[in-house]
Write a protein that holds these residues in place. Structure first.
Motif: not given
Length: 244
Positions: A140-152, A160-164
């Motif tokens: 959920g945190e990663l999804e927030k960051t992606v949306r803040a960047m203007g992407h879906k 994948i990036y949860v592991d990172v």
């Protein structure tokens, strides 16, 4: 000037009067700086690509900030030939600090100034919502960051990036410096008025790490993603040539 270093997305300009190296925060790659300009009045902004993400996905993520800093310095050393600075936000503020520490210890050129955003000093006990989060909450945190960047957000990439992100959190948990070395360069600690993750007054510990200026800009925790003009201005001023 050409580069084959995996740490940078593009060759630094030989004509640059100064350079700002921008380190992505936990769980993110260099694209978090996609909204930032490549250059501003002779100063170039270079997003750092960290191991384990994007073009370097197959590489092992360093276990410690010390290991990361050593490798990063080796990767960008040829481009420290003009005034430079490092900008780190949250997790990457600690990485940027450790880079400056190791530059001092090695007698290498020091940053004109170190910029740390939304992160308590390295001597402070590490706290934060993400430390005890489940995989679903981290997603959920990663999804927030992606949306803040203007992407879906793409579900598979988020997975994948949860592991990172988890690996990055573990790196920060290993880093605690009870008696942090004072840097030879000054520090600017950047806070944000509406930051509910790290309040500006929680950053006072950076004064122990060197001569520190505290600034507060309007915005929330991830406002830096939008390349705020006031932030770019102070970064630019730190490395731009002084008028005669």
């Amino acid at each position: 000037m050409e580069t084959t270093t995996p740490w940078l997305q593009r060759p630094p300009s030989p004509a640059a009067a100064g350079r700002v190296f921008c380190i992505p925060h936990a769980g993110c790659g260099a694209t978090v700086f996609a909204n930032w300009p490549e250059e501003k009045d002779g100063v170039e902004f270079l997003a750092v690509e960290l191991p384990g993400r994007l073009t370097r996905f197959g590489e092992r993520i360093p276990d410690t900030f010390e290991e990361l800093a050593r490798a990063l310095i080796a990767g960008v050393a040829p481009y420290l030939d003009v005034p430079f600075t490092f900008f780190g936000h949250c997790w990457s503020a600690l990485a940027a600090y450790e880079v400056a520490v190791q530059l001092d210890r090695a007698g290498l050129p020091a940053p004109a100034r170190l910029f740390v955003s939304s992160q308590p000093g390295p001597q402070e006990e590490l706290t934060g919502r993400m430390i005890g989060m489940t995989e679903e909450q981290l997603a959920g945190e990663l999804e927030k960051t992606v949306r803040a960047m203007g992407h879906k957000p793409h579900p598979e990439l988020v997975s994948i990036y949860v592991d990172v992100l988890r690996a990055d959190i573990d790196v920060s948990l290993r880093y605690h410096v009870p008696d942090p070395p004072r840097l030879s360069c000054p520090i600017t600690a950047v806070g944000w008025t509406d930051d509910t993750e790290v309040r500006p007054d929680e950053m006072s510990g950076w004064a122990v790490c060197g001569d520190t200026e505290f600034v507060v800009f309007p915005g929330v925790h991830h406002r830096f993603i939008d390349a705020p003009p006031e932030l770019l201005a102070v970064l630019h001023a730190a490395v731009a040539p002084r008028a005669a």
